[in-house]
Design a protein around this motif. Structure first.
Motif, PDB file in Angstrom:
ATOM      1  N   GLU A  99       0.818  -1.209   0.000  1.00  0.00           N
ATOM      2  CA  GLU A  99       0.000   0.000   0.000  1.00  0.00           C
ATOM      3  C   GLU A  99       0.850   1.257   0.000  1.00  0.00           C
ATOM      4  N   GLN A 100       2.049   1.194   0.586  1.00  0.00           N
ATOM      5  CA  GLN A 100       2.955   2.342   0.618  1.00  0.00           C
ATOM      6  C   GLN A 100       4.092   2.100  -0.376  1.00  0.00           C
ATOM      7  N   ASN A 101       4.781   3.195  -0.754  1.00  0.00           N
ATOM      8  CA  ASN A 101       5.948   3.056  -1.617  1.00  0.00           C
ATOM      9  C   ASN A 101       7.025   2.250  -0.895  1.00  0.00           C
ATOM     10  N   CYS A 102       7.710   1.418  -1.657  1.00  0.00           N
ATOM     11  CA  CYS A 102       8.796   0.614  -1.099  1.00  0.00           C
ATOM     12  C   CYS A 102      10.011   1.490  -0.811  1.00  0.00           C
ATOM     13  N   GLN A 103      10.847   1.020   0.079  1.00  0.00           N
ATOM     14  CA  GLN A 103      12.098   1.698   0.431  1.00  0.00           C
ATOM     15  C   GLN A 103      13.245   0.748   0.102  1.00  0.00           C
ATOM     16  N   GLY A 104      14.028   1.090  -0.924  1.00  0.00           N
ATOM     17  CA  GLY A 104      15.155   0.236  -1.298  1.00  0.00           C
ATOM     18  C   GLY A 104      14.731  -1.145  -1.774  1.00  0.00           C
ATOM     19  N   GLY A 105      13.579  -1.241  -2.405  1.00  0.00           N
ATOM     20  CA  GLY A 105      13.092  -2.533  -2.890  1.00  0.00           C
ATOM     21  C   GLY A 105      12.484  -3.414  -1.816  1.00  0.00           C
ATOM     22  N   LEU A 106      12.261  -2.875  -0.648  1.00  0.00           N
ATOM     23  CA  LEU A 106      11.691  -3.642   0.462  1.00  0.00           C
ATOM     24  C   LEU A 106      10.406  -2.987   0.937  1.00  0.00           C
TER      25      LEU A 106
END
Length: 101
Positions: free
Chosen positions: A17-24
């Motif tokens: 639901e949220q944008n990923c951070q560093g592909g995680l």
């Protein structure tokens, strides 16, 4: 993306639901049908195949990725095979999911 013999097209991957951070994070693992005209996922078709469970957090970071999709030509089932990898891929369990369409 996977094209089923019925002509339907399916996508599987990580959808958050949220944008990923560093592909995680690399969970949950989701399967959905792609609308052939808009090329968007059909929201009503989304199915969570697998996700992180609270009791697994001590095993290290979970990654549900690197999957393969194929079709059982006798039953028409969609088969998704993937590893449940933990702790930077230091341990893993293989999963085979069969989805009736």
């Amino acid at each position: 993306l996977f094209r089923h013999s019925s002509g339907r097209c399916f996508w599987s991957g990580n959808l958050t639901e949220q944008n990923c951070q560093g592909g995680l994070p690399r969970w949950p693992l989701v399967l959905g049908e792609v609308d052939p005209k808009s090329l968007k996922l059909v929201r009503s078709s989304l199915l969570i195949l697998d996700t992180l469970h609270p009791e697994e957090q001590a095993r290290g970071r979970l990654e549900l990725s690197h999957l393969s999709m194929l079709e059982d030509r006798q039953t028409g089932e969609l088969i998704v095979v993937y590893p449940r990898s933990y702790n930077a891929y230091k341990s893993r369990e293989w999963v085979t999911a069969r989805i009736a369409l």
